[in-house]
Design an enzyme around this catalytic site. Sequence first.
Site, PDB file in Angstrom:
ATOM      1  N   GLU A  40     -13.267  33.143  51.150  1.00 55.65           N
ATOM      2  CA  GLU A  40     -12.015  33.436  50.453  1.00 55.65           C
ATOM      3  C   GLU A  40     -11.207  32.175  50.170  1.00 55.65           C
ATOM      4  O   GLU A  40     -10.561  32.066  49.132  1.00 55.65           O
ATOM      5  CB  GLU A  40     -11.180  34.450  51.252  1.00 55.65           C
ATOM      6  CG  GLU A  40     -11.767  35.856  51.266  1.00 55.65           C
ATOM      7  CD  GLU A  40     -11.881  36.460  49.866  1.00 55.65           C
ATOM      8  OE1 GLU A  40     -11.206  35.982  48.937  1.00 55.65           O
ATOM      9  OE2 GLU A  40     -12.666  37.408  49.705  1.00 55.65           O
ATOM     10  N   TYR A 123      -2.675  37.101  49.451  1.00 53.50           N
ATOM     11  CA  TYR A 123      -3.969  37.549  48.933  1.00 53.50           C
ATOM     12  C   TYR A 123      -5.064  37.412  49.998  1.00 53.50           C
ATOM     13  O   TYR A 123      -5.800  38.364  50.288  1.00 53.50           O
ATOM     14  CB  TYR A 123      -4.394  36.775  47.672  1.00 53.50           C
ATOM     15  CG  TYR A 123      -5.875  36.942  47.457  1.00 53.50           C
ATOM     16  CD1 TYR A 123      -6.372  38.138  46.960  1.00 53.50           C
ATOM     17  CD2 TYR A 123      -6.786  35.969  47.891  1.00 53.50           C
ATOM     18  CE1 TYR A 123      -7.731  38.357  46.854  1.00 53.50           C
ATOM     19  CE2 TYR A 123      -8.142  36.186  47.791  1.00 53.50           C
ATOM     20  CZ  TYR A 123      -8.613  37.377  47.269  1.00 53.50           C
ATOM     21  OH  TYR A 123      -9.959  37.596  47.205  1.00 53.50           O
ATOM     22  N   ASP A 141      -5.060  39.462  43.416  1.00 49.80           N
ATOM     23  CA  ASP A 141      -5.297  38.157  42.789  1.00 49.80           C
ATOM     24  C   ASP A 141      -5.152  38.309  41.275  1.00 49.80           C
ATOM     25  O   ASP A 141      -4.682  39.345  40.792  1.00 49.80           O
ATOM     26  CB  ASP A 141      -6.686  37.644  43.155  1.00 49.80           C
ATOM     27  CG  ASP A 141      -7.770  38.498  42.522  1.00 49.80           C
ATOM     28  OD1 ASP A 141      -7.475  39.629  42.110  1.00 49.80           O
ATOM     29  OD2 ASP A 141      -8.916  38.025  42.431  1.00 49.80           O
TER      30      ASP A 141
END
Length: 355
Positions: A40, A123, A141
């Site tokens: 991520e 996020y 996002d």
Amino acid sequence: MQIVENKDKFREALLSWYLREKRDLPWRNTSNPYYIWVSEIMLQQTRVDTVIPYYERFIARFPTMESLVEADESDLLKMWEGLGYYSRVRNLQSGVKEVVENYGSEVPASRKEISELKGIGPYTAGAILSIAFGLPEHAVDGNVMRVISRLLLIDDDIAIPRTKRIFENVIMDLIDQEDPSSFNQGLMELGATICTPKPKCLLCPVREFCLAFNEGRQEEFPVKTKKVKMKVVPVASFAMRNEKNEWLLRKRSEKGLLANLWEFPMIELASLQTPKELARVECDIELTELLSFKHVFSHLTWDLTCYTGLIQGDHKIPDGYHFFSNKEVEELPKPVPVLKIWDEVKQQLTGNDGK
DNA sequence: AATACGGGGGC
DNA sequence: GCCCCAGTATT
């Protein structure tokens, strides 16, 4: 068909499509929260295809949180070389260190705690919580804002930070409680492959729910205001070698652009006017122009000209500067514009050797 | 709210 | 050229 009255049908359509069509990505073959975390961070503002080789190398090199905590910064930067946003990897190590030291190497599974870790914003917190722990948390996002703005005709300007709260609220209302991971990833996969800036609506598994598609207005969303045009900065760079064929490089500042990466000495041409800077670069050395190019960052452009030359005899080398052999230069973490210069330097060398 | 922070791919 | 990308930290 309205989403608000048929949430279950929408979830079913999205999830069945995602589970059937999802791409086989390296981080989708693990449930290790640390691996999800690494992926991520790498995926922030960075395309999947770019990330894949970096992710593979990074996990192979730092397979455990403990191994990452022990790494030197220069090794971290070398693993990140070319990926950009280099503070991400420093923050990642810092966050992982907090988990190892304060959470017994168990990634915390609450939004409050995980959000306190360095480099984890709203996020990434939601992404890790939903994907690694199966918790129903929003992960909004750019993809999700584009998809949801079209589905629900949300015309708020996504360039304004507070607008994201609207989308987070929508997701918390819409998210699948049984499989939040596939729901969040499904929305992102849809945004990345079908609901793109130029959408491919005929392939879309949820177009019957899409208000924008029903009105033929999908290309009007999301609404996003323009950004200011960026600055162009003329810079001169100097690839200098001594009589032992060693190259002069310096480490960039620990703060700001390309922090702690290595470069051939470089100055902004505007500052060349000052006598101090002039003295530093004018040492009675013959310079020849090596190459020129523009390098575009997110907020500015370097218009760069690089000169090369030989430093003969004794010269005083300023603090922070150092001579390196070819092999040593190769091993230093360098930003892409410096890699370009180095490639050109190497070509010149092999060209000379070949003749 | 605005800006700093990389680099690359698509059109 | 312009847009945007599985955004966050700082001011």
